[in-house]
Design a protein around this motif. Structure first.
Motif, PDB file in Angstrom:
ATOM      1  N   CYS A  17     -64.772 132.363  82.398  1.00 43.75           N
ATOM      2  CA  CYS A  17     -65.082 132.607  83.807  1.00 43.75           C
ATOM      3  C   CYS A  17     -65.350 134.086  84.049  1.00 43.75           C
ATOM      4  CB  CYS A  17     -63.932 132.140  84.691  1.00 43.75           C
ATOM      5  SG  CYS A  17     -63.784 130.348  84.861  1.00 43.75           S
ATOM      6  N   ILE A  18     -64.519 134.938  83.466  1.00 39.27           N
ATOM      7  CA  ILE A  18     -64.684 136.378  83.655  1.00 39.27           C
ATOM      8  C   ILE A  18     -66.024 136.832  83.073  1.00 39.27           C
ATOM      9  CG2 ILE A  18     -63.764 138.631  83.014  1.00 39.27           C
ATOM     10  CD1 ILE A  18     -60.957 137.340  83.068  1.00 39.27           C
ATOM     11  N   ASP A  19     -66.375 136.320  81.901  1.00 42.95           N
ATOM     12  CA  ASP A  19     -67.663 136.668  81.290  1.00 42.95           C
ATOM     13  C   ASP A  19     -68.822 136.220  82.169  1.00 42.95           C
ATOM     14  OD1 ASP A  19     -66.283 137.730  79.163  1.00 42.95           O
ATOM     15  OD2 ASP A  19     -66.504 135.953  77.885  1.00 42.95           O
ATOM     16  N   ALA A  20     -68.720 135.017  82.748  1.00 43.66           N
ATOM     17  CA  ALA A  20     -69.791 134.511  83.611  1.00 43.66           C
ATOM     18  C   ALA A  20     -69.959 135.390  84.846  1.00 43.66           C
ATOM     19  CB  ALA A  20     -69.499 133.071  84.010  1.00 43.66           C
ATOM     20  N   PHE A  21     -68.847 135.847  85.419  1.00 46.29           N
ATOM     21  CA  PHE A  21     -68.932 136.716  86.594  1.00 46.29           C
ATOM     22  C   PHE A  21     -69.455 138.095  86.221  1.00 46.29           C
ATOM     23  CE2 PHE A  21     -66.897 133.453  88.867  1.00 46.29           C
ATOM     24  CZ  PHE A  21     -66.901 133.769  90.222  1.00 46.29           C
ATOM     25  N   SER A  22     -69.085 138.586  85.035  1.00 46.43           N
ATOM     26  CA  SER A  22     -69.603 139.893  84.588  1.00 46.43           C
ATOM     27  C   SER A  22     -71.106 139.825  84.361  1.00 46.43           C
ATOM     28  CB  SER A  22     -68.881 140.320  83.302  1.00 46.43           C
ATOM     29  OG  SER A  22     -67.500 140.524  83.540  1.00 46.43           O
ATOM     30  N   ASP A  23     -71.575 138.737  83.769  1.00 47.23           N
ATOM     31  CA  ASP A  23     -73.010 138.573  83.540  1.00 47.23           C
ATOM     32  C   ASP A  23     -73.772 138.493  84.857  1.00 47.23           C
ATOM     33  OD1 ASP A  23     -72.513 138.553  80.850  1.00 47.23           O
ATOM     34  OD2 ASP A  23     -72.544 136.355  80.659  1.00 47.23           O
ATOM     35  N   ARG A  24     -73.155 137.898  85.863  1.00 47.00           N
ATOM     36  CA  ARG A  24     -73.841 137.672  87.145  1.00 47.00           C
ATOM     37  C   ARG A  24     -73.724 138.868  88.081  1.00 47.00           C
ATOM     38  NH1 ARG A  24     -76.045 137.419  91.293  1.00 47.00           N
ATOM     39  NH2 ARG A  24     -76.351 135.655  92.715  1.00 47.00           N
ATOM     40  N   PHE A  25     -72.549 139.503  88.134  1.00 48.67           N
ATOM     41  CA  PHE A  25     -72.301 140.535  89.147  1.00 48.67           C
ATOM     42  C   PHE A  25     -72.017 141.919  88.564  1.00 48.67           C
ATOM     43  CE2 PHE A  25     -70.766 136.511  91.083  1.00 48.67           C
ATOM     44  CZ  PHE A  25     -71.704 136.423  92.110  1.00 48.67           C
ATOM     45  N   GLY A  26     -71.990 142.026  87.238  1.00 52.75           N
ATOM     46  CA  GLY A  26     -71.708 143.320  86.649  1.00 52.75           C
ATOM     47  C   GLY A  26     -70.232 143.504  86.379  1.00 52.75           C
ATOM     48  N   PRO A  27     -69.816 144.717  86.025  1.00 55.63           N
ATOM     49  CA  PRO A  27     -68.418 144.985  85.644  1.00 55.63           C
ATOM     50  C   PRO A  27     -67.453 144.685  86.797  1.00 55.63           C
ATOM     51  CG  PRO A  27     -69.835 146.828  85.064  1.00 55.63           C
ATOM     52  CD  PRO A  27     -70.658 145.925  85.933  1.00 55.63           C
ATOM     53  N   PRO A  28     -66.202 144.365  86.478  1.00 56.44           N
ATOM     54  CA  PRO A  28     -65.208 144.090  87.513  1.00 56.44           C
ATOM     55  C   PRO A  28     -64.957 145.316  88.398  1.00 56.44           C
ATOM     56  CG  PRO A  28     -64.423 143.350  85.365  1.00 56.44           C
ATOM     57  CD  PRO A  28     -65.645 144.172  85.125  1.00 56.44           C
ATOM     58  N   TRP A  29     -64.577 145.075  89.618  1.00 52.89           N
ATOM     59  CA  TRP A  29     -64.199 146.135  90.549  1.00 52.89           C
ATOM     60  C   TRP A  29     -62.837 146.727  90.172  1.00 52.89           C
ATOM     61  CZ3 TRP A  29     -60.217 145.494  94.450  1.00 52.89           C
ATOM     62  CH2 TRP A  29     -60.134 146.544  95.361  1.00 52.89           C
ATOM     63  N   HIS A  30     -61.964 145.844  89.645  1.00 52.96           N
ATOM     64  CA  HIS A  30     -60.644 146.278  89.181  1.00 52.96           C
ATOM     65  C   HIS A  30     -60.329 145.527  87.891  1.00 52.96           C
ATOM     66  CE1 HIS A  30     -56.313 147.255  89.253  1.00 52.96           C
ATOM     67  NE2 HIS A  30     -56.139 145.997  88.870  1.00 52.96           N
ATOM     68  N   GLU A  31     -59.795 146.248  86.923  1.00 49.17           N
ATOM     69  CA  GLU A  31     -59.434 145.600  85.657  1.00 49.17           C
ATOM     70  C   GLU A  31     -58.167 146.250  85.128  1.00 49.17           C
ATOM     71  OE1 GLU A  31     -61.611 144.097  81.538  1.00 49.17           O
ATOM     72  OE2 GLU A  31     -62.576 145.610  82.827  1.00 49.17           O
ATOM     73  N   SER A  32     -57.192 145.423  84.781  1.00 52.60           N
ATOM     74  CA  SER A  32     -55.942 145.916  84.220  1.00 52.60           C
ATOM     75  C   SER A  32     -55.417 144.889  83.225  1.00 52.60           C
ATOM     76  CB  SER A  32     -54.915 146.165  85.326  1.00 52.60           C
ATOM     77  OG  SER A  32     -54.518 144.940  85.932  1.00 52.60           O
ATOM     78  N   GLU A  33     -54.228 145.136  82.725  1.00 53.42           N
ATOM     79  CA  GLU A  33     -53.620 144.222  81.768  1.00 53.42           C
ATOM     80  C   GLU A  33     -53.308 142.869  82.392  1.00 53.42           C
ATOM     81  OE1 GLU A  33     -49.613 143.996  78.913  1.00 53.42           O
ATOM     82  OE2 GLU A  33     -50.115 145.835  80.011  1.00 53.42           O
ATOM     83  N   ASP A  34     -53.082 142.852  83.721  1.00 52.28           N
ATOM     84  CA  ASP A  34     -52.638 141.630  84.391  1.00 52.28           C
ATOM     85  C   ASP A  34     -53.683 141.002  85.299  1.00 52.28           C
ATOM     86  OD1 ASP A  34     -50.017 141.783  83.303  1.00 52.28           O
ATOM     87  OD2 ASP A  34     -49.554 143.370  84.749  1.00 52.28           O
ATOM     88  N   PHE A  35     -54.723 141.748  85.700  1.00 47.28           N
ATOM     89  CA  PHE A  35     -55.696 141.228  86.659  1.00 47.28           C
ATOM     90  C   PHE A  35     -57.102 141.723  86.345  1.00 47.28           C
ATOM     91  CE2 PHE A  35     -51.710 141.196  89.046  1.00 47.28           C
ATOM     92  CZ  PHE A  35     -51.742 139.954  89.654  1.00 47.28           C
ATOM     93  N   VAL A  36     -58.040 140.844  86.686  1.00 44.47           N
ATOM     94  CA  VAL A  36     -59.447 141.232  86.741  1.00 44.47           C
ATOM     95  C   VAL A  36     -59.956 140.812  88.110  1.00 44.47           C
ATOM     96  CG1 VAL A  36     -61.762 140.839  85.850  1.00 44.47           C
ATOM     97  CG2 VAL A  36     -59.842 141.058  84.260  1.00 44.47           C
ATOM     98  N   VAL A  37     -60.557 141.766  88.852  1.00 35.19           N
ATOM     99  CA  VAL A  37     -61.000 141.494  90.222  1.00 35.19           C
ATOM    100  C   VAL A  37     -62.468 141.868  90.350  1.00 35.19           C
ATOM    101  CG1 VAL A  37     -60.592 141.908  92.677  1.00 35.19           C
ATOM    102  CG2 VAL A  37     -58.677 142.030  91.058  1.00 35.19           C
ATOM    103  N   PHE A  38     -63.233 140.943  90.935  1.00 34.07           N
ATOM    104  CA  PHE A  38     -64.645 141.200  91.200  1.00 34.07           C
ATOM    105  C   PHE A  38     -64.846 141.384  92.701  1.00 34.07           C
ATOM    106  CE2 PHE A  38     -64.796 139.239  87.069  1.00 34.07           C
ATOM    107  CZ  PHE A  38     -65.828 139.893  86.429  1.00 34.07           C
TER     108      PHE A  38
END
Length: 529
Positions: free
Chosen positions: A497-518
């Motif tokens: 899911c994270i890869d699909a969102f990265s491909d569609r919208f670019g890098p995450p707005w927030h990324e850490s060990e516990d969360f990825v936020v778009f």
């Protein structure tokens, strides 16, 4: 009615389907009509409600408002109908006070908002018992028919209600034998036997097939736990709608006063209810159903007795207030104002002011319902202290209108921190379903590309978010870990899911060990503030 309706409809449109509310949906998505009818399931679902939901999903479509409709209607009707059923025993002021107590009861409000059969059982089960009593005393074919329909429907909705109707019929069978022996004739006895036989046959036709066809589902839940002393004390608090043992003890005084008054008015009626409650409790203790040591579970199983306890409280409250006003030589009209104040005080002393504070889409969760003393609750120790990630506050402070989508969750709310996070960030939440993108299907989600027509207003498929061009600003949160050690069911791998969102919208707005936020702005740039 106005207060009761407001308390039951508060933020109902944004409540998230959770916990036991998913049992029926899980079953209808995995089983046909015959399979639903022939099993209670490992996770108890109400067979008639599940059949109804399956029928709607197969035809005109199933929406959340349809699932909540019956509990809400029965919950509101109880405010008026329960006092009316007790008219022979309660005076006008007492009935009015009882209606007020039902209107503000945290438990009955919860049942009215919960997609489970308890609100229906409260009214149908209680009405069945009162109609049977009135039929025995005064006769009438309509009362017998009303009892039959209410008792059978309640038993099908929740089989343990048969403990009450079975005990009540036994009571009157014994009364019939007693009257026969004293020269009153055999007709009353045989009338009870006929009505009881028909009721038993109808209940058996609905309950025995799933009981016999799937004994494993019952066996796995029986003989597990027992009613303990703390269960009884917390049950008493829950019925009264407060979370303080001291206040619960104090409120026992008007209940005892009310019981004394009802004893003088109709001692056999009071004894009748005491026997029903005691027998039901003893049999439940013998059965030892799973989780019955928790007060919320015991209340669900014995909820038919709750209206009478509230009636005793209403009788005692009116009597105590009236006597106090008389002794103080005050105006009789003041009694109404004092009664209103007492009811308002119960509301303020209960859990609702805290539960209804701010945005809360999880009011039906065990977090708020298993114990009305939130500090004492077991979930306070396992869910707090919980550090809220800083990015939630950044999202809350973002200018413009944004939709928060929590991707990947546990429908069992004590396994997910998002309800606790919301207490802090106060953002309305949508649940992002990962099925069809990260996994084929998982619990607490609808099946993608399903044959069923099911619409859940606060849920959205992440696949649809990828394709959306509808002018909505979105934050999509992917949790990579869970802060709760008691979690028993891990979520599927979210990386696809994270890869699909990265491909569609670019890098995450927030990324850490516990969360990825778009951060996904609206397709219309003018809407992105």
């Amino acid at each position: 009615m106005a207060a009761g309706a407001w308390l039951r409809f508060w933020q109902l449109d944004i409540q998230i389907l959770l916990d036991d509310e998913w049992h029926a949906l899980h079953r209808l998505m995995q089983a046909g009509y015959a399979e639903i009818f022939l099993s209670f399931g490992h996770a108890d679902y109400s067979i008639p409600l599940t059949l109804l939901f399956r029928g709607l999903a197969d035809s005109i479509g199933l929406a959340e408002w349809q699932m909540r409709f019956l509990p809400m209607i029965f919950g509101l009707a109880a405010i008026v109908i329960v006092p009316a059923l007790l008219r022979p025993w309660l005076r006008s002021a007492e009935r009015l006070s009882l209606g007020a107590l039902i209107a503000i009861s945290p438990l009955l409000i919860h049942f009215s908002r919960f997609v489970r059969p308890y609100a229906l059982v409260v009214l149908l089960g209680f009405a069945a018992i009162i109609l049977l009593w009135q039929w025995w005393r005064h006769g009438g074919r309509s009362r017998a028919i009303g009892f039959f329909l209410c008792a059978v429907t309640a038993a099908w909705l929740h089989p343990l209600t048969a403990l009450y109707t079975g005990t009540a019929l036994t009571w009157f069978a014994v009364a019939g034998i007693h009257r026969w022996r004293r020269g009153g004739g055999s007709r009353p006895f045989w009338s009870v036997m006929i009505l009881g036989g028909l009721t038993t046959a109808a209940c058996s036709a609905l309950i025995l097939p799933p009981l016999l066809a799937d004994t494993a589902s019952i066996a796995v839940k029986a003989g597990k736990h027992s009613i303990e002393l703390h269960t009884l004390s917390r049950t008493w608090e829950m019925v009264l709608g407060i979370g303080s043992p001291w206040l619960a003890a104090a409120l026992a005084v008007p209940v005892i006063v009310g019981a004394r008054i009802l004893w003088l008015r109709d001692r056999s009626f009071l004894c009748f209810w005491l026997v029903l409650t005691l027998v039901a409790g003893v049999i439940i203790q013998i059965l030892g159903p799973e989780w019955v040591r928790n007060a919320l579970v015991l209340v669900r199983y014995t909820v038919i007795s709750m209206p009478l306890i509230l009636a005793l409280l209403a009788i005692g409250l009116v009597r105590i207030v009236t006597l106090a006003i008389t002794r103080l030589r005050g105006e009789p009209a003041w009694a109404k104002a004092v009664c209103v104040s007492a009811v308002a005080g119960l509301y303020l002393a209960g859990p609702l002011p805290a539960t209804y504070s701010g945005v809360n889409q999880f009011t039906n969760s065990v977090r708020y319902q298993i114990d009305y003393n939130f500090e004492r609750s077991i979930f306070n120790s396992i869910m707090t202290p919980l550090e809220v990630p800083a990015f939630y506050h950044e999202m809350a402070d973002a200018p413009g209108q944004w939709r928060l989508i929590e991707a990947a969750w546990h429908f069992e709310t004590h396994f997910t921190p998002i309800s606790e996070y919301q207490r802090s960030h106060q953002l309305p939440i949508h649940i992002g379903m990962i099925s069809g993108l990260c996994t084929d299907w998982t619990w607490g989600e609808l099946q993608p590309e399903s044959e069923f027509e099911i619409e859940l207003g606060r849920f959205v498929f992440l696949e649809d978010v990828l394709e959306a061009e509808d002018g909505i600003n979105r934050f999509v949160v992917f949790p990579l870990s869970n802060p709760f050690e008691h979690e028993r069911r891990s979520l599927p791998d979210l990386q696809p899911c994270i890869d699909a969102f990265s491909d569609r919208f670019g890098p995450p707005w927030h990324e850490s060990e516990d969360f990825v936020v778009f951060r996904i702005p609206a397709s219309d740039p003018e809407r992105d503030s």
